[in-house]
Scaffold this active site. Sequence first.
Site, PDB file in Angstrom:
ATOM      1  N   SER A  92       0.865  -1.177   0.000  1.00 27.85           N
ATOM      2  CA  SER A  92       0.000   0.000   0.000  1.00 27.85           C
ATOM      3  C   SER A  92       0.901   1.226   0.000  1.00 27.85           C
ATOM      4  CB  SER A  92      -0.950   0.002   1.211  1.00 27.85           C
ATOM      5  OG  SER A  92      -0.214  -0.072   2.423  1.00 27.85           O
TER       6      SER A  92
ATOM      7  N   LEU B  76      -7.323  -3.259  18.948  1.00 33.04           N
ATOM      8  CA  LEU B  76      -7.327  -2.753  17.585  1.00 33.04           C
ATOM      9  C   LEU B  76      -7.722  -3.861  16.619  1.00 33.04           C
ATOM     10  CD1 LEU B  76      -4.959  -0.408  15.720  1.00 33.04           C
ATOM     11  CD2 LEU B  76      -5.202  -2.715  14.817  1.00 33.04           C
TER      12      LEU B  76
ATOM     13  N   GLY C  70      -8.536  -6.216   6.604  1.00 32.72           N
ATOM     14  CA  GLY C  70      -7.679  -6.355   5.440  1.00 32.72           C
ATOM     15  C   GLY C  70      -6.237  -6.176   5.851  1.00 32.72           C
ATOM     16  N   CYS C  71      -5.746  -7.063   6.711  1.00 33.87           N
ATOM     17  CA  CYS C  71      -4.477  -6.849   7.421  1.00 33.87           C
ATOM     18  C   CYS C  71      -3.245  -7.113   6.577  1.00 33.87           C
ATOM     19  CB  CYS C  71      -4.427  -7.703   8.679  1.00 33.87           C
ATOM     20  SG  CYS C  71      -4.428  -9.490   8.375  1.00 33.87           S
ATOM     21  N   GLY C  72      -3.413  -7.620   5.341  1.00 38.75           N
ATOM     22  CA  GLY C  72      -2.248  -7.868   4.508  1.00 38.75           C
ATOM     23  C   GLY C  72      -1.310  -8.876   5.142  1.00 38.75           C
ATOM     24  N   TRP C  73      -0.019  -8.583   5.063  1.00 33.74           N
ATOM     25  CA  TRP C  73       0.986  -9.490   5.635  1.00 33.74           C
ATOM     26  C   TRP C  73       1.323  -9.126   7.076  1.00 33.74           C
ATOM     27  CZ3 TRP C  73       1.146  -8.320   0.370  1.00 33.74           C
ATOM     28  CH2 TRP C  73       1.070  -9.416  -0.492  1.00 33.74           C
TER      29      TRP C  73
ATOM     30  N   LEU D 167      -8.826 -12.286   3.681  1.00 36.02           N
ATOM     31  CA  LEU D 167      -9.384 -13.381   2.889  1.00 36.02           C
ATOM     32  C   LEU D 167      -8.297 -14.127   2.117  1.00 36.02           C
ATOM     33  CD1 LEU D 167     -12.638 -11.764   1.440  1.00 36.02           C
ATOM     34  CD2 LEU D 167     -12.499 -13.633   3.083  1.00 36.02           C
TER      35      LEU D 167
ATOM     36  N   GLU E 136      -2.536 -16.975   1.667  1.00 38.80           N
ATOM     37  CA  GLU E 136      -1.095 -16.732   1.720  1.00 38.80           C
ATOM     38  C   GLU E 136      -0.768 -15.718   2.818  1.00 38.80           C
ATOM     39  OE1 GLU E 136       1.601 -17.878  -0.277  1.00 38.80           O
ATOM     40  OE2 GLU E 136       0.261 -19.444  -0.991  1.00 38.80           O
TER      41      GLU E 136
ATOM     42  N   CYS F 100      -0.782   2.751 -12.958  1.00 39.06           N
ATOM     43  CA  CYS F 100      -1.205   3.284 -11.653  1.00 39.06           C
ATOM     44  C   CYS F 100      -0.381   4.506 -11.272  1.00 39.06           C
ATOM     45  CB  CYS F 100      -1.077   2.201 -10.585  1.00 39.06           C
ATOM     46  SG  CYS F 100      -2.358   0.935 -10.670  1.00 39.06           S
TER      47      CYS F 100
END
Length: 392
Positions: A134, A169, A173-176, A196, A199, A357
């Site tokens: 991000s 907290l 969508g916590c990512g890695w 979701l 990996e 992007c």
Amino acid sequence: MLEKTFYKIMLSKSFPFPIKVTYWDGKSETYGNGNPDIEIIFNEKIPMSAISRNASLALGEAYMDKKIEVKGSLQKLICGAYESSESFLRSNKFRKFLPEQNHNEEQSEKDVQSHYDIGNDFYQLWLDPTLTYSCAYFTSDNHDNLEQAQIAKIHHILNKLHPEKGKTLLDIGCGWGTLMLTAAKEYGLKVTGVTLSEEQYKLVQKKIYDENLQDVAEVKLEDYRELGDQQWDYITSVGMFEHVGKENLAQYFNDVAKYLKKDGVALIHGITRQQGGATNAWLNKHIFPGGYVPGLNENISHIIASGMQVDDVEMLRRHYQRTIEIWDSNFNAHREQIQKLMGERFTRMWDLYLQACAASFESGNIDVIQYLITKGPSGKNLPLTRDYMLNK
């Protein structure tokens, strides 16, 4: 001859600078005044009907398949197309088809996994060591160390919450896991992450056990809409609402309000268009299935309608442009390895995605915005001025 006339009209109106175009018959033309430093090469004709139906999709796929090649900066080329009001990226004449989307829980899981479960090995090649996928936060114009900028972003987000040790907290969508685990280790919070992506889930779970954080950190592999009645003192969500779909935005912010305790604080960070919401057919088909970039007015309206209040809004467009430019540089430094691993078409697709992007942010077509929100009167339990955000 008809095709050439169509292309000439389209390309002559699409860029604010001169370009050279070499057609499938080997003949070249220059559009615009001056010496061009970008050349578009058509190895094959792209049907006019496909371009008229959706130019982004038709031309993007043609680039993936090497029917089109570009000499010079692809980012500059696309940025120019976004800046030109009559270009194939902005004119409604070239966007007659828009894909239908479905964001039920089953489809959302498939969409997320199609992008994020390509493989951790792939992302490790070009993201920074924190695996933060991000927008970074660069604290000076000369700051170009991506890892330091990603860590600065994590602290910038957490500092805005003004968190108290021992409180809870939720990271949607916590990512890695970098944000949630930093909150646990350095801010003394009890954290829950939800994703979701299998990996991502496996890697975050491993980090929790490797660092003996089981008492203060947990990660869930489930849809954020299924978290039940539990509430948290703070909520963060980074790069998440772009995936929920236009029809689910209101519910997303309602769920943030539902999971946030009374007088709790949330920091929601995501790609937003100041000009209003939009989708892109090529991105939707090949990169982010189900993706929708909401408008600033949409998000603000949904936040207010959910019963929460806005405390602070910060635009980070230039930060994301620089982040993606570094990603693309890293990506191309490993291009040969990626191409052997994933194939040439995939590699061209991702390079196009990253440069497109960066161009979209550079041109102002999209922005990335942080929304600081409270469930209760704005600013309650936060310092009186914004100085606290930068002083930790």
